[in-house]
Design a protein around this motif. Structure first.
Motif, PDB file in Angstrom:
ATOM      1  N   PHE A  15       4.780   7.343  11.391  1.00  0.00           N
ATOM      2  CA  PHE A  15       5.886   7.615  12.525  1.00  0.00           C
ATOM      3  C   PHE A  15       5.287   8.642  13.062  1.00  0.00           C
ATOM      4  O   PHE A  15       5.215   9.988  12.576  1.00  0.00           O
ATOM      5  N   VAL A  18       3.299  11.508  11.356  1.00  0.00           N
ATOM      6  CA  VAL A  18       3.429  11.362  10.041  1.00  0.00           C
ATOM      7  C   VAL A  18       2.813  10.372   9.477  1.00  0.00           C
ATOM      8  O   VAL A  18       3.524   9.000   9.963  1.00  0.00           O
ATOM      9  N   ALA A  20       3.163   7.867   6.757  1.00  0.00           N
ATOM     10  CA  ALA A  20       4.332   7.700   5.842  1.00  0.00           C
ATOM     11  C   ALA A  20       3.544   6.789   4.551  1.00  0.00           C
ATOM     12  O   ALA A  20       3.712   6.942   3.458  1.00  0.00           O
ATOM     13  N   GLY A  41       9.691  11.945  -0.007  1.00  0.00           N
ATOM     14  CA  GLY A  41       8.726  12.036   1.138  1.00  0.00           C
ATOM     15  C   GLY A  41       7.729  11.360   0.976  1.00  0.00           C
ATOM     16  O   GLY A  41       6.584  11.513   1.539  1.00  0.00           O
ATOM     17  N   ALA A  42       7.304  10.911  -0.108  1.00  0.00           N
ATOM     18  CA  ALA A  42       5.971  10.494  -0.775  1.00  0.00           C
ATOM     19  C   ALA A  42       5.587   9.064   0.079  1.00  0.00           C
ATOM     20  O   ALA A  42       4.621   8.474   0.051  1.00  0.00           O
ATOM     21  N   GLY A  43       6.944   8.468   0.425  1.00  0.00           N
ATOM     22  CA  GLY A  43       6.693   7.058   0.974  1.00  0.00           C
ATOM     23  C   GLY A  43       7.071   5.977   0.399  1.00  0.00           C
ATOM     24  O   GLY A  43       6.849   4.699   0.776  1.00  0.00           O
ATOM     25  N   LYS A  44       8.035   6.022  -0.809  1.00  0.00           N
ATOM     26  CA  LYS A  44       8.491   5.076  -1.424  1.00  0.00           C
ATOM     27  C   LYS A  44       9.431   4.100  -0.862  1.00  0.00           C
ATOM     28  O   LYS A  44       9.252   3.074  -0.869  1.00  0.00           O
ATOM     29  N   SER A  45      10.339   4.688  -0.071  1.00  0.00           N
ATOM     30  CA  SER A  45      11.252   3.946   0.482  1.00  0.00           C
ATOM     31  C   SER A  45      10.706   3.387   1.670  1.00  0.00           C
ATOM     32  O   SER A  45      11.158   2.222   2.094  1.00  0.00           O
ATOM     33  N   THR A  46       9.802   4.089   2.452  1.00  0.00           N
ATOM     34  CA  THR A  46       9.160   3.351   3.612  1.00  0.00           C
ATOM     35  C   THR A  46       8.629   1.873   3.265  1.00  0.00           C
ATOM     36  O   THR A  46       8.561   0.999   4.049  1.00  0.00           O
TER      37      THR A  46
END
Lengths: 511, 432
Positions: A15, A18, A20, A41-46
């Motif tokens: 993004f 950033v 992700a 903020g580690a990127g799991k949900s992304t």
């Protein structure tokens, strides 16, 4: 070798500046429970949103049961057999279970056909997986644990063979969480593949077969559960050794700082929220309030912070009666870290420096005859953000742009910096990553050692047990007697949380 | 997990509104084509008779003055999360308050026995009366919203209608000019209370110029001779004659001052902090010790006061000597246009001033189309209400469909320009 249910290769998504997700590879064997852990903020949900078709990755490809799948639509993901249970349920509250199940899958002009079909399928699913739910119950009348079952049923009704669960236990009691894990195990036995996203390591150890760890958008490693430990996983997540135990000396309690007796609260709708709650919190101790979310803790905090007037009962702080508004209470040297930082503790639309004075905007510290001392506030916020390790330490940045843990640190910085005599703390580490949890716990203990009376409300059993010196449990607006935490374990506290205490007498005064 | 995407401020506050405006103009152009007229001719009038004409600019500023107030009225309430669309009614009540106090001083209610005080005392009093009138009319819907939960949009719409009935009632009764029964307007306010306007300067100059003209004529020169021999004089006289009614007045500067005050109040005081906090998140505001209902009530009252102040320009600053009166037309619709001004100005005083100037000029355009269209060859047969359509379209494109343009701009930025520096996306990983 089992069939591979999901295979991601080389997934990258950024993004703007950033990154992700960075070249993520993941393969999930069919019929297993696969955990994904990582800090906020580690990127799991992304990654999961990419899987479910919400986002288009910049690079990479995905196969579901060997078939390549386009990334751009949730419909295709559903068609391919992927179901998602969101952290915040996507249910229509005034609708019945059945109506929710068919929502978006009505399949025809008239509802009756779909309803009949859904009822049969639902009964069948309930039997097969032990997912018992009354199809005609209205969602808003169901406990959260059951609502979550409805979410799972919804996904299964749509033919999900792979189920993604995003932080599923955040809203559940330990007992409900156990029930959920039983369901997950039985789903697994019948061949469903499950992806479990969580930040709670003991859940990973408990229920998953394999686990993948994400740190700063990159996959750090995959482990067989049988061959790893919580310590190793925590280290992989944070990138350094982490203290899982809270390190503290015995409390040195002094005089009573906060005393509550015979507290009752009936809300606007006439529901009794608090019944005869009594306890005392001493200066220099952490007083834990355990309990499943929704048993009156939120109301207790609102009353104690002056936001809500009790129906009856007396509260004194430092011997004086409690003020009647949040401002009066603040002047009595009471700090309050609310349970829900996003909806109460911060105005996320404000820049950090404005959120950082919420509650003190009219105090002479920051305000001169109505005009805010903006230069001074920004400077002060910059200093506080450094001191509390808020990242990035930029007071001009929008509050919403900080991660959960850093938002929580902004709230803590604001409340702790005023060195209050009494500090109310609600869910200090909800949605906060491990590195920040450590920091927050240390801050709370340092406050205690400096002589502050701390009332800690938490639904995390471990947190209450490890942090507090004395503990009560709340159930249905009642409060148990206080117990010395050292004498309690998960089981005995769990019983109290389930309401196994004498509710006839005034609680909380013992020990 | 939440994600926010941001556009560069220059794009967000410059390019996007401009594109939205152009879209609105294009649709209006289409409308003009549909009714069989020439849109190019209409736009030409906008350029020559509004943007490039001294009179046009003066009138635009006059309307803009009112719009700055009504726009700020909408914006202030908006910062508290409220939608005050009662600017028109509150403006009427501002006028009623102003006129009431003026009539007391004029002795209207006491058989002609008034108080004779100097203008520098009375005019500020009239401004205060206008603000109080507007605030009073907003207070009732404000109270109902804050303490009873009645939706402000509904109540302010109704209060606009009630205000219209009340103003008619007053103008056909207590406030009516006794010398002119049957015409619903108040007596003319005395000249020493009128605001200084640009036209005054030209009227002053015109005295000399006309004397000189008379002297030229007396010396036996014909009109063409005067014109050809003294081009500078002729030009000056023509300008003064056209500008003597120019209504741009000193309250424009007052409006700009209030706009600066608005900014300070909203972003630099604890009251503004409280207002914005209830606008964003009432639970957090309550936690932060803000008395939510009281703040709401006060905000709506202040918003009404701003709308009330809008009437000062219409009554005390009017360009026409006979129009320094209260009329049943109130703010002549500029209260409603204030909604569009606030929307387009993004509720920021700077944006509101710009948008007010724009909408003021559009309002003037409507007047010009109506008045001058008939004399053009070929004739331009467009009603001035076309401007209402244009305003509506601006609201549509900047409000309801605002994201359409944003999406388009973002798409262009990302797909054609590589997104460099234009669109930036920020991930805010609440839970990742």
């Amino acid at each position: 070798m089992r069939e591979i249910a999901i295979e991601l290769s080389g997934i990258s998504k950024s993004f703007g500046p950033v990154q992700a997700n960075k070249e993520i590879n993941l393969s999930v064997e069919s019929g297993t429970i696969h955990g994904i852990v990582g800090e906020n903020g580690a990127g799991k949900s992304t990654l999961m949103s990419i899987l479910y078709g919400f986002y288009m990755p910049d690079e990479g490809s995905m196969r579901v049961f060997g078939e390549p799948l386009d990334f751009n639509s949730s419909e295709k993901a559903i068609e391919a057999g992927i179901g998602m249970v969101h952290q915040h349920f996507m249910l229509g509250e005034p609708f019945t279970v059945l109506e929710n199940i068919i929502l978006g899958a009505e399949g025809g002009f008239m509802l009756s056909g779909a309803m009949r079909h859904a009822r049969e399928t639902l009964l069948d699913l309930s039997e097969r997986y032990g997912l018992t739910v009354n199809p005609d119950a209205v969602i808003s009348s169901l406990p959260v644990g059951v609502q979550q079952r409805v979410e799972i049923l919804k996904a299964l009704y749509r033919g999900a063979k792979v189920l993604i669960l995003d932080e599923p236990t955040g809203v559940l009691t330990p007992q409900e969480a156990d029930a959920l894990f039983d369901i997950l195990r039985s789903l697994k036995e019948q061949g469903t593949t499950i992806l479990l996203i969580t930040h709670k390591l003991h859940e990973i150890m408990d229920v998953t077969d394999r686990v993948s760890v994400i740190r700063r958008g990159e996959m750090v490693g995959h482990r067989e559960i049988a061959q790893t430990s919580p310590e190793e996983l925590a280290e992989m997540m944070v990138g350094r050794k982490v203290l899982l135990e809270v390190d503290k000396t015995p409390a040195q309690p002094r005089g009573t700082a906060l005393s509550v007796s015979g507290l009752n609260l009936v809300d606007d709708r006439g529901v009794q929220r608090l019944t005869n709650v009594s306890f005392e919190v001493k200066a220099g101790e952490i007083f834990g309030v355990a309990g499943v979310s929704g048993n009156g803790q939120a109301q207790l905090l609102e009353v104690l912070s002056g936001m809500e007037a009790p129906t009856s009962g007396t509260i004194t702080i430092g011997g004086e009666p409690l003020g009647r508004t949040p401002n009066e209470v603040r002047l009595q040297s009471m700090g309050h870290v609310p349970e829900d930082r996003q909806h109460m503790g911060l105005v996320t639309a404000f820049p950090a420096w404005e959120s950082g004075i919420l509650g003190f905007q009219a105090s002479a510290l920051y305000c001169d005859r109505g005009a805010m001392k903006t230069g001074l506030i920004k400077e002060e916020m910059g200093r506080l953000m450094e001191k509390f390790d808020v990242r990035p330490p930029n007071p001009l940045l929008g509050t919403a742009k900080f991660s959960g843990g850093n938002q929580q640190k902004i709230v803590l910085a604001r409340e702790i910096d005023k060195a209050p005599d009494v500090l109310l703390v609600g869910q200090p580490t909800r949605g906060v990553d491990i590195g920040a949890i450590e920091f927050i716990h240390r801050q709370i203990i340092a406050m205690r050692d400096a002589g502050t009376a701390i009332l800690l409300v938490s639904v995390e059993l471990e947190e209450v047990l490890s942090l507090s010196d004395r503990v009560v449990a709340m159930f249905d607006g009642y409060c148990s007697d206080a117990h010395v935490t050292a004498d309690m374990d998960e089981r005995s506290l769990g019983l109290l949380m389930a309401g196994e205490f004498d509710r006839t007498q005034t609680g909380g005064m013992a020990a | 997990m939440s994600k926010s995407r941001e556009l560069h401020p220059v794009i967000n506050f410059g390019l996007v509104p401009l594109l939205q405006l152009i879209l609105a103009f294009l649709v209006v152009g289409l409308l003009i084509v549909l009714i069989g007229e020439n849109p190019v001719q209409a736009v030409q009038l906008y350029v020559t008779d509004v943007l490039m004409s001294q009179v046009g600019i003066g009138q635009s500023i006059f309307y803009a003055t009112t719009l700055i107030f009504t726009g700020m009225a909408v914006a202030l309430a908006f910062h508290a999360g409220l939608f005050n669309i009662g600017g028109e009614g509150q403006g009427m009540f501002g006028g009623i308050g102003l006129t009431f106090v003026a009539l007391i001083f004029m002795g209207h209610f006491t058989g002609g026995v008034g108080f004779d005080l100097p203008g520098f005392i009375i005019v500020p009093l009239l401004f205060i009366a206008a603000a109080i009138g507007g605030a009073a009319w907003a207070a009732i819907p404000g109270y109902l919203q804050a303490y009873r939960g009645s939706h402000l949009v509904i109540t302010t719409i109704m209060f606009n209608a009630i205000a219209f009935s009340i103003i008619l009632f007053l103008l056909t009764g207590w406030f009516q000019n006794p010398d002119n029964p049957g015409d619903p307007k108040s007596p003319l306010l005395p000249e020493q209370w009128w605001l200084w306007k640009v036209g005054d300067y030209y009227q002053y100059r015109l005295v000399d110029l006309e004397a000189k003209y008379k002297a030229f004529k007396d010396s036996g020169l014909s009109v063409p001779e005067i014109r050809d021999q003294n081009p500078a004089f002729w030009e000056a006289r023509a300008q003064a004659r056209s500008m003597k009614n120019s209504a741009a007045n000193v309250s424009f500067l007052f409006a700009l001052l209030v706009a600066v005050g608005f900014w300070f109040f909203v972003w630099r005081t604890k009251w503004g902090y409280a207002i914005r906090s209830i606008g964003f998140n009432q639970t957090a505001a309550r936690y932060g010790g803000v008395n939510v209902p009281r703040t709401m009530f006060m905000t709506v009252c202040l918003s009404g006061a701003l709308a009330g102040l809008a009437s000062t320009n219409i009554i005390l600053g009017n360009g026409s000597d006979s129009e320094h009166v209260l009329r049943e037309t109130g703010l002549v619709g500029l209260g409603f246009v204030g909604i569009a001004v606030a929307l387009m100005g993004r509720n920021h005083p700077f944006g509101i001033v710009i948008a007010a100037l724009l909408f003021g000029s559009l309002f003037q355009w409507g007047e010009v189309i109506q008045l001058k269209g008939q004399f053009l060859r070929p004739k331009l047969n467009i009603d001035k209400e076309i401007v209402v359509a244009l305003q509506g379209l601006v609201v549509l494109f900047t409000g309801a469909l605002s994201l359409m343009v944003v999406w388009a701009v973002r798409w262009v930025a990302e797909n054609l320009l590589g997104g460099v520096g234009l669109a930036k996306e920020i991930e805010t990983g609440e839970r990742a």
